[in-house]
Design a protein around this motif. Structure first.
Motif, PDB file in Angstrom:
ATOM      1  N   GLU A  63       0.771  -1.195  -0.217  1.00  0.00           N
ATOM      2  CA  GLU A  63       0.057  -0.082   0.038  1.00  0.00           C
ATOM      3  C   GLU A  63       0.920   1.116  -0.031  1.00  0.00           C
ATOM      4  OE1 GLU A  63      -3.683  -0.205   2.225  1.00  0.00           O
ATOM      5  OE2 GLU A  63      -2.681  -1.793   3.352  1.00  0.00           O
ATOM      6  N   THR A  64       1.971   1.120   0.423  1.00  0.00           N
ATOM      7  CA  THR A  64       3.000   2.358   0.380  1.00  0.00           C
ATOM      8  C   THR A  64       3.714   2.541  -0.918  1.00  0.00           C
ATOM      9  OG1 THR A  64       5.026   1.066   0.942  1.00  0.00           O
ATOM     10  CG2 THR A  64       3.252   2.129   2.921  1.00  0.00           C
ATOM     11  N   GLY A  65       3.537   1.900  -1.844  1.00  0.00           N
ATOM     12  CA  GLY A  65       3.996   1.993  -3.325  1.00  0.00           C
ATOM     13  C   GLY A  65       2.845   2.661  -4.183  1.00  0.00           C
ATOM     14  N   LYS A  66       3.241   3.042  -5.305  1.00  0.00           N
ATOM     15  CA  LYS A  66       2.431   3.485  -6.406  1.00  0.00           C
ATOM     16  C   LYS A  66       1.667   2.455  -7.062  1.00  0.00           C
ATOM     17  CE  LYS A  66       4.872   7.620  -7.181  1.00  0.00           C
ATOM     18  NZ  LYS A  66       5.770   8.511  -8.351  1.00  0.00           N
ATOM     19  N   GLY A  67       2.137   1.290  -7.114  1.00  0.00           N
ATOM     20  CA  GLY A  67       1.268   0.066  -7.629  1.00  0.00           C
ATOM     21  C   GLY A  67       0.901   0.445  -9.220  1.00  0.00           C
ATOM     22  N   GLY A  68       2.088   1.066 -10.059  1.00  0.00           N
ATOM     23  CA  GLY A  68       1.833   1.206 -11.242  1.00  0.00           C
ATOM     24  C   GLY A  68       1.111   2.499 -11.807  1.00  0.00           C
ATOM     25  N   TYR A  69       0.416   3.157 -10.782  1.00  0.00           N
ATOM     26  CA  TYR A  69       0.027   4.374 -11.062  1.00  0.00           C
ATOM     27  C   TYR A  69       1.050   5.542 -11.118  1.00  0.00           C
ATOM     28  CZ  TYR A  69      -4.496   2.590  -9.472  1.00  0.00           C
ATOM     29  OH  TYR A  69      -5.720   1.919  -9.661  1.00  0.00           O
ATOM     30  N   ASP A  70       0.834   6.934 -11.919  1.00  0.00           N
ATOM     31  CA  ASP A  70       1.711   7.651 -12.046  1.00  0.00           C
ATOM     32  C   ASP A  70       1.847   8.665 -10.890  1.00  0.00           C
ATOM     33  OD1 ASP A  70       1.998   7.195 -14.989  1.00  0.00           O
ATOM     34  OD2 ASP A  70       0.371   8.516 -15.553  1.00  0.00           O
ATOM     35  N   HIS A  71       0.826   8.564  -9.940  1.00  0.00           N
ATOM     36  CA  HIS A  71       0.887   9.375  -8.797  1.00  0.00           C
ATOM     37  C   HIS A  71      -0.077   8.451  -7.590  1.00  0.00           C
ATOM     38  CE1 HIS A  71       0.971  12.339 -12.076  1.00  0.00           C
ATOM     39  NE2 HIS A  71       1.802  12.977 -11.369  1.00  0.00           N
ATOM     40  N   TYR A  72       0.636   8.866  -6.318  1.00  0.00           N
ATOM     41  CA  TYR A  72       0.153   8.150  -5.250  1.00  0.00           C
ATOM     42  C   TYR A  72      -1.264   8.803  -5.165  1.00  0.00           C
ATOM     43  CZ  TYR A  72       4.359   6.436  -3.380  1.00  0.00           C
ATOM     44  OH  TYR A  72       5.675   5.689  -2.904  1.00  0.00           O
ATOM     45  N   MET A  73      -1.612  10.150  -5.586  1.00  0.00           N
ATOM     46  CA  MET A  73      -3.027  10.745  -5.365  1.00  0.00           C
ATOM     47  C   MET A  73      -3.913   9.921  -6.085  1.00  0.00           C
ATOM     48  SD  MET A  73      -4.354  14.602  -5.893  1.00  0.00           S
ATOM     49  CE  MET A  73      -6.028  14.971  -5.367  1.00  0.00           C
ATOM     50  N   ARG A  74      -3.704   9.625  -7.241  1.00  0.00           N
ATOM     51  CA  ARG A  74      -4.545   8.668  -8.259  1.00  0.00           C
ATOM     52  C   ARG A  74      -4.631   7.451  -7.784  1.00  0.00           C
ATOM     53  NH1 ARG A  74      -8.048   9.609 -12.999  1.00  0.00           N
ATOM     54  NH2 ARG A  74      -8.813   7.637 -12.924  1.00  0.00           N
ATOM     55  N   LYS A  75      -3.676   7.067  -7.184  1.00  0.00           N
ATOM     56  CA  LYS A  75      -3.917   5.309  -6.692  1.00  0.00           C
ATOM     57  C   LYS A  75      -4.997   5.614  -5.391  1.00  0.00           C
ATOM     58  CE  LYS A  75      -1.534   2.111  -3.970  1.00  0.00           C
ATOM     59  NZ  LYS A  75      -0.366   1.747  -3.287  1.00  0.00           N
ATOM     60  N   GLU A  76      -4.642   6.765  -4.735  1.00  0.00           N
ATOM     61  CA  GLU A  76      -5.672   6.544  -3.476  1.00  0.00           C
ATOM     62  C   GLU A  76      -7.014   6.992  -3.666  1.00  0.00           C
ATOM     63  OE1 GLU A  76      -1.480   7.496  -1.023  1.00  0.00           O
ATOM     64  OE2 GLU A  76      -2.846   9.299  -1.421  1.00  0.00           O
ATOM     65  N   ILE A  77      -7.116   7.834  -4.947  1.00  0.00           N
ATOM     66  CA  ILE A  77      -8.402   7.995  -5.175  1.00  0.00           C
ATOM     67  C   ILE A  77      -9.148   6.890  -5.436  1.00  0.00           C
ATOM     68  CG2 ILE A  77     -10.226   9.256  -6.976  1.00  0.00           C
ATOM     69  CD1 ILE A  77      -7.687  11.510  -7.124  1.00  0.00           C
ATOM     70  N   GLU A  78      -8.669   6.169  -6.504  1.00  0.00           N
ATOM     71  CA  GLU A  78      -8.850   4.745  -6.850  1.00  0.00           C
ATOM     72  C   GLU A  78      -9.107   3.756  -5.765  1.00  0.00           C
ATOM     73  OE1 GLU A  78      -9.489   3.880 -10.113  1.00  0.00           O
ATOM     74  OE2 GLU A  78      -8.557   5.264 -11.258  1.00  0.00           O
ATOM     75  N   ASN A  79      -8.597   3.874  -4.574  1.00  0.00           N
ATOM     76  CA  ASN A  79      -8.563   3.003  -3.467  1.00  0.00           C
ATOM     77  C   ASN A  79      -9.723   3.233  -2.552  1.00  0.00           C
ATOM     78  OD1 ASN A  79      -6.866   2.012  -0.810  1.00  0.00           O
ATOM     79  ND2 ASN A  79      -6.922   0.629  -2.443  1.00  0.00           N
TER      80      ASN A  79
END
Length: 603
Positions: free
Chosen positions: A242-258
């Protein structure tokens, strides 16, 4: 603010130090540095700029060592320069220190040390610490010298220090977070768990006045006065992935998606079998009997979530107010009949902790609503309710806002049932049905988002207004905050009825007005939007598709039709996406917006 990492082990740990700093960069990214003990003395490498610049510098220098400290900085005292970067050293170079917090008496200490012949090379308050440490080393062993140096300090601090020739890191905490990570053959110190989570999930939280001496094979914890203390370890449930970007360009986008995942986690097991009231293990029925008023204290995004809780309690007939924690002073009445709810994602926000302390001193009942087990807020409040959002790395809060709102909705219902014998809803079962469907509704917003198209259409506008009424109001002000945080564009949020009391003078055809409606008492909000529209402002409806606001809107950010008290959370997802896409099109540093840091641990 600022990030500390230390690694104590036998083999080379420079990669772990640098990796920890990369994972802590959301706490500050003005400058960074490390110091390591390599058997030939202390090697210090630091520079202004991002952690990536430090990584390049370290690779070129060949620095190595098993014991080391590191720091990534958010500037408080002195601009972001090489000299102001941590670690700081003393006059002889035999001590290196990293520090979070504010040393309130640094000016007096600096004058005293200068009079004794010490020379300073930075503008920081931190630099007095290694000089004090060195001065006390003249007559004491390193551990006692460190204690005496810490005793000289007034203010807040989390400190990690090294002494040349000593296979140890010396640490102390007062008012600023510090956590020990325990692994089989190494230890870590950090200001946040994500710094070392990929290596170990076993942690020990330092408390105020704790002093630690950490060696590769041993940890000694004691009070500042030298009395041994025992601190139990805990296992952090966060997934290192959960502390990585997981293939997203930005953490923010990942966290919105999550968000659908974090919301599901926050709801699971917290609704009664009948589906009509909260089922909170921490707060069984009757917990809040006798509460006469509720006061929320919070900052930034957490304050907007607190506004949500305030309105739900008021609907149920419970007197409730939300206060910005920095303004929660002695003029506000608080007593033993008051429930004070501190809302803080990190559990370490300095202004919120100060407000919590004031409430406790006034004998108020206190509850912390936070994301971090073991945080200061969780440990100092009478009780804690965890939002279960998992780690959030992007500086702009996204999934934690929605998770805070859900947690506060459940808490507010429990409080209102106990204190007023009724809840915020005539049909609570309908609310809880919608709540359990909320994660799926968030997914549908993400699957069919239109925010990028809207962002592109209004790119280059002079200003962006966000309006709402009732529970749509905290969503409007949160939408404006998110927009200004990461786009650097002028954005303001207003209660819809206040638009005509001044702000309407700023409306032009280059001022889109994002109008959040929930399906609950929206007639006047539609009128307020029309008032802006007749002055030429483009109206963007943030609403279910069949809402009449769409008849007068120039653009639409649709959300599923659900319970009116939850529509705002779906609207919030659309506004987060709007901010994200606008910032991306403008080329902004989305995860690391200028001048901001994730956890504000200074007042």
């Amino acid at each position: 603010m600022c990030g500390i990492i230390a690694r104590i082990g036998a083999d080379d740990g420079v990669d772990r130090l640098l990796g920890g700093l990369e994972r802590l960069e959301y706490r500050g990214y003005d400058s960074a540095g490390i110091a390591v003990e390599n058997g030939a003395g202390l090697a210090v490498q630091k520079c202004s700029g991002r952690v990536g610049d430090l990584v390049d510098s370290v690779e070129d220098s060949g620095v190595y060592g098993g014991i080391g400290i590191g720091h990534t900085r958010w500037s408080t005292h002195g601009p972001p320069t090489d000299d102001n970067a941590h670690p700081h050293t003393g006059a002889t170079g035999e001590v290196a220190v990293v520090h979070n917090g504010v040393i309130e008496n640094h000016a007096e200490l600096r004058d005293e040390l200068r009079d004794a012949g010490h020379e300073f090379t930075s503008d920081t308050d931190t630099e007095v610490i290694p000089h004090l440490f060195e001065r006390h080393l003249a007559d004491n062993d390193p551990e006692e010298a460190f204690r005496q140096a810490v005793r000289d300090l007034d203010g807040s601090y989390a400190i990690a220090a090294m002494v040349e020739g000593e296979d140890a890191v010396f640490a102390a905490r007062q008012g600023s977070p510090l956590v020990l990570g325990v692994d089989d053959d190494e230890y870590f110190l950090a200001s946040d768990v994500p710094a070392f989570l990929e290596h170990t999930d076993e942690v020990v939280y330092f408390e105020d006045d704790d002093v630690g001496v950490i060696r590769p094979d041993d940890v000694e914890l004691s009070t500042l006065d030298g009395e041994a203390v025992e601190r139990s370890s805990e296992v952090v449930s966060w997934d290192p992935d959960e502390t990585g970007k997981g293939g997203y360009d930005h953490y923010m986008r990942k966290e919105i998606e999550n968000q659908h995942v974090s919301l599901a986690n926050g709801i699971e097991g917290r609704v009664s079998e009948e589906g009509e009231e909260p089922d909170l293990d921490e707060f069984p029925a009757g917990t809040f009997s006798g509460v006469e008023r509720v006061q929320f204290v919070a900052c930034g995004t957490s304050f907007h979530a607190a506004k949500y809780g305030t309105q739900l309690l008021n609907k149920a007939g419970v007197a409730a107010q939300a206060f910005r924690a920095s303004e929660y002073d002695g003029s506000i009445p608080v007593d033993s009949d008051t429930l004070v709810v501190a809302v803080t994602q990190s559990g370490e926000t300095a202004d919120t902790l100060a407000a919590l302390d004031r409430a406790r001193r006034a004998s108020a009942r206190t509850v912390a609503v936070t994301n971090v087990m073991g945080s200061t807020a969780a440990r100092t409040a009478d009780d804690a309710l965890f939002i279960r959002a998992g780690p959030e790395i992007g500086v702009a809060a996204t999934k934690t806002f929605s998770s805070q709102v859900v947690a506060l909705s459940l808490l507010s219902h429990r409080v209102s049932l106990d204190a007023a014998e009724e809840g915020p809803w005539d049909d609570p079962a309908a609310y809880y049905d919608a709540l359990e469907a909320l994660p799926n509704h968030v997914e549908s917003v993400l699957d069919f988002e239109t925010a990028e198209e809207v962002a592109d259409r209004f790119l280059g506008s002079d200003a962006f207004f966000f309006i709402g009424r009732g529970l749509a109001y905290p969503v409007a002000i949160e939408g404006a905050l998110k927009f200004k945080e990461i786009t650097y564009e002028h954005a303001e949020g207003f209660a819809a009825g206040e638009l005509k009391h001044g702000p309407l003078a700023l409306v032009t055809p280059r001022t889109p007005v994002f109008t959040v409606v929930t399906g609950d008492d929206d007639e006047t909000t539609v009128t307020n939007a029309q008032e802006a529209g007749t002055r030429g402002a483009p109206i963007v409806a943030v609403s279910p598709s069949d809402h009449k606001i769409t008849d007068v809107a120039d653009a639409h950010l649709p959300v599923p039709d659900t319970h009116p008290d939850l529509v705002g959370l779906l609207a919030n997802v659309q506004l987060q996406l709007l901010s994200y896409h606008t910032a991306d099109k403008l080329g902004r540093a989305i995860d690391k917006p200028r001048n901001l840091a994730k956890s504000v641990t200074v007042e």
